[in-house]
Design a protein around this motif. Structure first.
Motif, PDB file in Angstrom:
ATOM      1  N   LYS A 737       0.845  -1.204   0.000  1.00  0.00           N
ATOM      2  CA  LYS A 737       0.000   0.000   0.000  1.00  0.00           C
ATOM      3  C   LYS A 737       0.882   1.255   0.000  1.00  0.00           C
ATOM      4  N   VAL A 738       1.924   1.261   0.826  1.00  0.00           N
ATOM      5  CA  VAL A 738       2.863   2.389   0.845  1.00  0.00           C
ATOM      6  C   VAL A 738       3.579   2.492  -0.501  1.00  0.00           C
ATOM      7  N   LEU A 739       3.968   1.328  -1.052  1.00  0.00           N
ATOM      8  CA  LEU A 739       4.627   1.289  -2.351  1.00  0.00           C
ATOM      9  C   LEU A 739       3.733   1.899  -3.431  1.00  0.00           C
ATOM     10  N   ALA A 740       2.448   1.507  -3.415  1.00  0.00           N
ATOM     11  CA  ALA A 740       1.506   2.022  -4.415  1.00  0.00           C
ATOM     12  C   ALA A 740       1.319   3.526  -4.290  1.00  0.00           C
ATOM     13  N   ASP A 741       1.327   4.043  -3.054  1.00  0.00           N
ATOM     14  CA  ASP A 741       1.236   5.500  -2.841  1.00  0.00           C
ATOM     15  C   ASP A 741       2.429   6.201  -3.510  1.00  0.00           C
ATOM     16  N   TYR A 742       3.601   5.656  -3.256  1.00  0.00           N
ATOM     17  CA  TYR A 742       4.838   6.207  -3.820  1.00  0.00           C
ATOM     18  C   TYR A 742       4.759   6.197  -5.358  1.00  0.00           C
ATOM     19  N   LEU A 743       4.389   5.027  -5.905  1.00  0.00           N
ATOM     20  CA  LEU A 743       4.356   4.861  -7.357  1.00  0.00           C
ATOM     21  C   LEU A 743       3.332   5.789  -8.001  1.00  0.00           C
ATOM     22  N   THR A 744       2.186   5.983  -7.329  1.00  0.00           N
ATOM     23  CA  THR A 744       1.149   6.869  -7.866  1.00  0.00           C
ATOM     24  C   THR A 744       1.686   8.281  -8.037  1.00  0.00           C
ATOM     25  N   ASP A 745       2.407   8.769  -7.041  1.00  0.00           N
ATOM     26  CA  ASP A 745       2.977  10.116  -7.124  1.00  0.00           C
ATOM     27  C   ASP A 745       4.053  10.193  -8.211  1.00  0.00           C
ATOM     28  N   MET A 746       4.849   9.141  -8.322  1.00  0.00           N
ATOM     29  CA  MET A 746       5.903   9.136  -9.334  1.00  0.00           C
ATOM     30  C   MET A 746       5.330   9.087 -10.744  1.00  0.00           C
ATOM     31  N   LEU A 747       4.253   8.340 -10.903  1.00  0.00           N
ATOM     32  CA  LEU A 747       3.638   8.212 -12.228  1.00  0.00           C
ATOM     33  C   LEU A 747       3.070   9.537 -12.722  1.00  0.00           C
ATOM     34  N   GLN A 748       2.673  10.407 -11.795  1.00  0.00           N
ATOM     35  CA  GLN A 748       2.184  11.728 -12.201  1.00  0.00           C
ATOM     36  C   GLN A 748       3.300  12.516 -12.897  1.00  0.00           C
ATOM     37  N   LEU A 766      -0.946  -7.487  -5.525  1.00  0.00           N
ATOM     38  CA  LEU A 766      -1.494  -6.481  -4.612  1.00  0.00           C
ATOM     39  C   LEU A 766      -1.224  -5.061  -5.117  1.00  0.00           C
ATOM     40  N   THR A 767       0.002  -4.834  -5.619  1.00  0.00           N
ATOM     41  CA  THR A 767       0.340  -3.509  -6.138  1.00  0.00           C
ATOM     42  C   THR A 767      -0.549  -3.154  -7.325  1.00  0.00           C
ATOM     43  N   ASN A 768      -0.760  -4.116  -8.208  1.00  0.00           N
ATOM     44  CA  ASN A 768      -1.638  -3.900  -9.362  1.00  0.00           C
ATOM     45  C   ASN A 768      -3.040  -3.505  -8.911  1.00  0.00           C
ATOM     46  N   SER A 769      -3.538  -4.201  -7.906  1.00  0.00           N
ATOM     47  CA  SER A 769      -4.881  -3.918  -7.383  1.00  0.00           C
ATOM     48  C   SER A 769      -4.959  -2.505  -6.795  1.00  0.00           C
ATOM     49  N   TYR A 770      -3.955  -2.124  -6.015  1.00  0.00           N
ATOM     50  CA  TYR A 770      -3.944  -0.787  -5.416  1.00  0.00           C
ATOM     51  C   TYR A 770      -3.871   0.298  -6.490  1.00  0.00           C
ATOM     52  N   LEU A 771      -2.995   0.105  -7.483  1.00  0.00           N
ATOM     53  CA  LEU A 771      -2.840   1.110  -8.526  1.00  0.00           C
ATOM     54  C   LEU A 771      -4.125   1.287  -9.339  1.00  0.00           C
ATOM     55  N   LYS A 772      -4.792   0.165  -9.619  1.00  0.00           N
ATOM     56  CA  LYS A 772      -6.026   0.248 -10.409  1.00  0.00           C
ATOM     57  C   LYS A 772      -7.163   0.901  -9.630  1.00  0.00           C
ATOM     58  N   LYS A 804       0.457   6.615 -21.759  1.00  0.00           N
ATOM     59  CA  LYS A 804       0.520   6.546 -20.296  1.00  0.00           C
ATOM     60  C   LYS A 804       0.385   5.094 -19.866  1.00  0.00           C
ATOM     61  N   ALA A 805       1.496   4.402 -19.867  1.00  0.00           N
ATOM     62  CA  ALA A 805       1.462   2.970 -19.544  1.00  0.00           C
ATOM     63  C   ALA A 805       2.428   2.652 -18.418  1.00  0.00           C
ATOM     64  N   VAL A 806       2.028   1.693 -17.591  1.00  0.00           N
ATOM     65  CA  VAL A 806       2.902   1.168 -16.547  1.00  0.00           C
ATOM     66  C   VAL A 806       2.819  -0.352 -16.611  1.00  0.00           C
ATOM     67  N   LEU A 807       3.960  -1.007 -16.531  1.00  0.00           N
ATOM     68  CA  LEU A 807       4.039  -2.460 -16.701  1.00  0.00           C
ATOM     69  C   LEU A 807       4.661  -3.085 -15.468  1.00  0.00           C
ATOM     70  N   LEU A 808       3.935  -4.028 -14.857  1.00  0.00           N
ATOM     71  CA  LEU A 808       4.415  -4.739 -13.668  1.00  0.00           C
ATOM     72  C   LEU A 808       4.835  -6.142 -14.099  1.00  0.00           C
ATOM     73  N   GLY A 809       6.085  -6.507 -13.842  1.00  0.00           N
ATOM     74  CA  GLY A 809       6.567  -7.804 -14.297  1.00  0.00           C
ATOM     75  C   GLY A 809       7.396  -8.524 -13.254  1.00  0.00           C
ATOM     76  N   THR A 810       7.489  -9.851 -13.421  1.00  0.00           N
ATOM     77  CA  THR A 810       8.358 -10.656 -12.546  1.00  0.00           C
ATOM     78  C   THR A 810       9.483 -11.258 -13.386  1.00  0.00           C
TER      79      THR A 810
END
Length: 929
Positions: A737-748, A766-772, A804-810
């Motif tokens: 959740k903290v990670l997603a907050d950080y990423l949201t601000d960075m994506l702006q 989980l990160t994907n769910s939070y971001l969406k 405006k794309a973001v890609l989450l990968g393993t």
């Protein structure tokens, strides 16, 4: 009298869900009428389903409640739809879905659905374009450049399906008559309009009396492409004064290519090292930084060396995709630069090639299994197009892949002269070409199999280049490892079958009606089936005694029996004995076929199929023997299952632990010069870890580190947040959740263009769910591996396409993908890529290093993670004009002693450490400076 044209109605529906049998309803209907390969009419309407549209359907289609609120009910448009359907052939992409929904809705409003033929464009595309990567409508639209304005809306999908269908009809018209005749015969079991479509084309072509084109031949009823062998290497009159050592000489070579190819000093340095190693008969380790142009760095000196020597230079890379890329891109370039007629061939293992004799005989079998029929049809089309016979060119379904086991090449058991297809055989042709090659391009798996197996494939060679060398030890380990699953064993048992069902066993009884070995084989099969069930029941019992959450259990660790009970040992021994008994009876029957019985053609082809089966069976027999093997080879064997511990999910994974020994003794010691190269070979500036992994000694070894030509100091920054919670000890939901907050601000700030690399599937999900769930990111295309549909290539392509794309990968996104330019400007590494400590292989390696008196973390865990980190870092800057940021959220990179090893192992990049406001300001300055 002019014939009446066929009327094809191409239909697409959008619905509230995919279950017609439940209460899902149509929300949009679209139809396109095609006559004589022309679109003559269109019809589209939204339909009020009288129920809510689920969120995932709204997201998928873009259709909202307001779009259908004032739309007609289905009963209001039912008569119009019925009138459209009458007298047509119903066509759709996945036709059963659309037709099932329409029938249900018609019956609901009191209409009897018309009895009309059905055609599926998925099925047609699979058959007519066997090499296409994906048969999804959107992917086919991209493949054939069909305009697709609104994917997953019925009007747009119907339009694209209609254009695709017209292209498919045109492809059928281009097929030669002899091929169409085969398609008619083989497609007969299909319960749709396709056999009729093929038959109508056969009648049309018969009347036209079309001749076969010059590049095709008709042999025993099959249409195949002509093959032409290149001349022998010895026939070449090309002379060389050797590879130019001076820079001026190399520059002269590059002038032949002209713009945009540019000479690079690092590339010249690499060429000199490769040339030196080959001529001085030394091995070499070359770390070539991103942007060096390492492929050409070894290709050009390899060409010169091959022209000077009697044998070929073998070039090996990790995957089939990279193998093809080298062949198609770098070989032509090497020809231009060298000025030589470079003879290069791409070679794969036997079972990649189609056995034409087996295929011809299996075509005559009447098989009603849908996947088998479609696979036969697509292979018939492919045969008229392929020059290699390499099955990697074909997109097989899972059922088609199983059928391939009966078609694959395994050499010849009977004499080659008994094969009526010998002159046209793909495998034989590939070997003949390989013997005439200057450069032979293979993958690591084939190269190693050639050294570890008794049956050699490659011609004699003394010099090799190993590209993607950081995977070479892993490839050697995989080649000596195995997977024995319940499903795999049952599949082969079912293939062997019984005397009372159509199977290998019943067919053997037909060929050898009075042979005792057949009946002994039948008894052994019955006993083995029971023994296999007992063995896997023992495994299941063992696993069920562990915690329910555990899906992995180490049975044998580094030859030490950890959980291998006495009863399991007895059950495994029983299975191994019966496997050997089956092998013995099959071998005797094959020997009888070879030396005693006169065989008809169909029987000869069947014997080759049995031989292929026996080779696979022998491999499984050896794998069962390894369960109780007491040899010196170090193995770890793990039991794995799904989360519910189902017996059908059980598999045994045997991991070979010491590839360095076999590489040293069976490969490097037998070659004059092996050049190993990659962008990631060193840890903290040292090759020590890789040398240990590969079994290389410093004797006769050249080491070279060639830095990237990129200006990382100007092109990149590393940002390290210091206000994130500790990963260890913080619940994963709280951390993400903290990670997603950080990423949201960075994506702006980055406006997307962000690749986020994870080591945990749960954290990714989980990160994907939070971001969406963030309103601020409503305009962003968020793609997540394992969640968004599509392969790695497909997701990467989508990522490039959207602004405006973001890609989450393993795992598979840490290396190999290439996203140059502005499409990627921010790389996020969530966690340092250490292997999970509970992974059985990792656990066993750590124990093995401890047994040797080594520090397992320093000798294994850390260097392995650093190399993966370097691969991930390498995704960002791919060209001299690229600029971007790397954000490392794992603060261990800054707070631990070992963290500096990661930073020391990548090119020097300015590091900025701080809290969120500071880092966001740095990002803003970097992108807007």
């Amino acid at each position: 009298m002019k014939r009446k044209p066929k009327r094809y109605l191409i239909v697409d529906l959008e619905t509230t869900g995919n279950q017609a049998a439940r209460d899902d309803r149509i929300i949009q209907f679209a139809a396109v009428l095609v006559e004589d390969k022309q679109i003559v009419q269109r019809f589209s309407t939204f339909i009020n389903p009288l129920k809510a549209i689920p969120p995932f359907i709204r997201e998928l289609t873009g259709i909202e409640a307001k779009d259908v609120a004032d739309a007609p009910l289905f009963e209001d448009v039912a008569d119009t739809i019925y009138a459209l359907l009458e007298g047509t052939i119903f066509v759709a992409h996945n036709v059963q879905f659309d037709w099932t929904f329409l029938q249900k809705e018609m019956r609901r409003v009191g209409l009897t659905p018309p009895r009309i033929p059905l055609l599926d464009t998925v099925e047609l595309a699979r058959i007519l374009y066997p090499e296409v990567d994906s048969y999804k409508l959107q992917d086919l639209g991209d493949e054939f450049e069909l305009q697709h304005d609104n994917p997953h809306q019925a009007d747009s999908d119907a339009e694209v399906t209609a254009l695709l269908f017209i292209q498919l009809l045109e492809k059928i018209e281009r097929l030669p008559l002899a091929l169409i005749e085969k398609l008619v015969a083989v497609s007969a079991p299909l319960k749709n309009h396709l056999p009729t479509l093929f038959f109508e084309m056969e009648m049309k072509k018969t009347q036209l009396k079309e001749a076969l084109s010059d590049d095709l031949i008709l042999h025993r009823g099959l249409v195949i492409r002509k093959k032409v062998l290149p001349p022998h290497r010895s026939q070449s009159n090309e002379k060389t004064a050797g590879f130019p050592k001076e820079e001026s000489g190399k520059l002269a070579l590059f002038e032949r290519a002209g713009a945009p190819l540019r000479a690079r000093s690092g590339q010249f340095e690499m060429m000199n090292v490769v040339n030196q190693a080959m001529h001085e008969k030394k091995h070499a380790l070359i770390e070539a930084g991103t942007g060096i142009g390492k492929s050409l760095g070894y290709f050009l000196p390899a060409v010169y060396f091959a022209k000077e020597s009697s044998g070929p230079v073998v070039i090996s890379t990790y995957t089939n995709v990279l193998q093809t890329q080298l062949f198609e891109k770098d070989v032509p370039l090497a020809r231009i630069l060298s000025g030589f007629d470079v003879k290069a061939e791409l070679l794969k293992g036997r079972d990649h090639y189609l056995n034409l004799f087996k295929f011809e005989q299996l075509l005559s079998e009447t098989d009603t299994q849908y996947d088998v029929v479609v696979t036969k049809l697509k292979l018939l089309v492919w045969l008229s197009e392929t020059e290699t016979g390499d099955i990697d060119e074909v997109n097989l379904s899972s059922g088609g892949a199983l059928f391939w086991n009966r078609l694959k090449h395994t050499g010849w058991y009977l004499s080659e002269e008994q094969d009526p297809w010998l002159e046209h055989d793909f495998y034989r042709f590939s070997l003949l070409k390989a013997k005439r090659a200057d450069l032979l391009i293979v993958n690591h798996a084939l190269l190693l199999a050639d050294h570890f197996n008794e049956r050699k494939i490659l011609p004699d060679y003394s010099v090799a280049v190993i590209d993607e060398a950081h995977h070479f030890a892993e490839s050697a380990r995989e080649k000596k490892s195995f997977i024995l699953s319940y499903r795999k064993v049952k599949y082969f048992l079912n293939q062997l079958g019984s005397l009372d069902k159509y199977s290998l066993l019943s067919r053997l009884a037909f060929v050898f009606p009075n042979e005792d070995n057949v009946f002994d084989l039948s008894i052994a099969q019955v006993n083995l089936s029971e023994a296999v069930e007992n063995f896997f029941a023992e495994l299941h019992s063992l696993l069920s005694k562990t915690r329910k959450a555990d899906t992995k259990l180490i049975l044998i660790q580094n030859r030490e029996q950890v959980h291998f009970t006495e009863s399991l040992s007895y059950a495994a021994d029983n299975v191994a004995i019966l496997f050997r008994e089956v092998e013995r009876h099959l071998t005797k029957l094959l020997e009888k076929a070879k030396h005693e019985a006169p065989l008809k053609e169909a029987e000869s082809a069947f014997i080759e199929e049995v031989y292929s089966f026996l080779l696979d069976w022998k491999k499984m027999t050896r794998e069962f023997d390894l369960l109780q093997d007491e040899s010196d080879e170090m193995m770890t064997i793990t039991l794995e299952s799904d989360k519910n511990h189902h017996v059908a999910s059980l598999k045994l994974i045997g991991s070979y632990m010491t590839p360095e020994e076999v590489l040293r003794n069976q490969f490097f010691s037998k070659k004059e010069s092996v050049i190993l190269t990659s962008a990631t070979l060193t840890v903290n500036g040292s090759f020590a870890y890789l040398k240990n992994e590969l079994g290389l000694t410093d004797e006769d070894l050249i080491e070279a580190q060639i830095p990237s030509p990129f200006h990382y100091n100007d092109q990149a920054r590393i940002l390290i947040p210091n206000d994130m919670p500790q990963i260890k000890g913080t619940p994963v939901q709280e951390y993400t959740k903290v990670l997603a907050d950080y990423l949201t601000d960075m994506l702006q700030i980055t406006a997307g263009k962000m690749l986020i690399l994870f080591t945990s599937n749960e954290m990714l999900r989980l990160t994907n769910s939070y971001l969406k769930g963030r309103d601020e990111l409503a305009e962003f295309m968020i793609l997540a591996q394992g969640i968004s549909s599509g392969s790695v290539n497909r997701l990467t392509k989508q990522f490039r396409q959207f602004d405006k794309a973001v890609l989450l990968g393993t795992t598979s996104f840490w290396e190999g993908i290439d996203i140059p330019g502005e499409a990627l400007s921010c790389l996020v590494i969530v966690r340092l890529p250490f292997a999970p400590p509970d992974d059985p292989y990792t656990k066993a390696q750590i124990e093995l290093h401890k047994m040797r008196g080594e520090n397992a973390f320093q000798a294994f865990s850390l260097p392995q993670a650093v190399l993966r980190f370097k691969q991930g870092f390498g995704r960002l800057i791919r060209r001299e004009t690229d600029r971007g940021l790397v954000v490392v959220f794992d603060n261990r990179v800054d707070t631990t002693v070992f963290g500096q090893t990661f930073l020391n192992s990548i090119p020097p990049v300015p590091e900025i450490k701080g809290n969120k406001p500071l880092l966001l300001e740095e990002m803003q300055d970097f992108f807007w400076q």
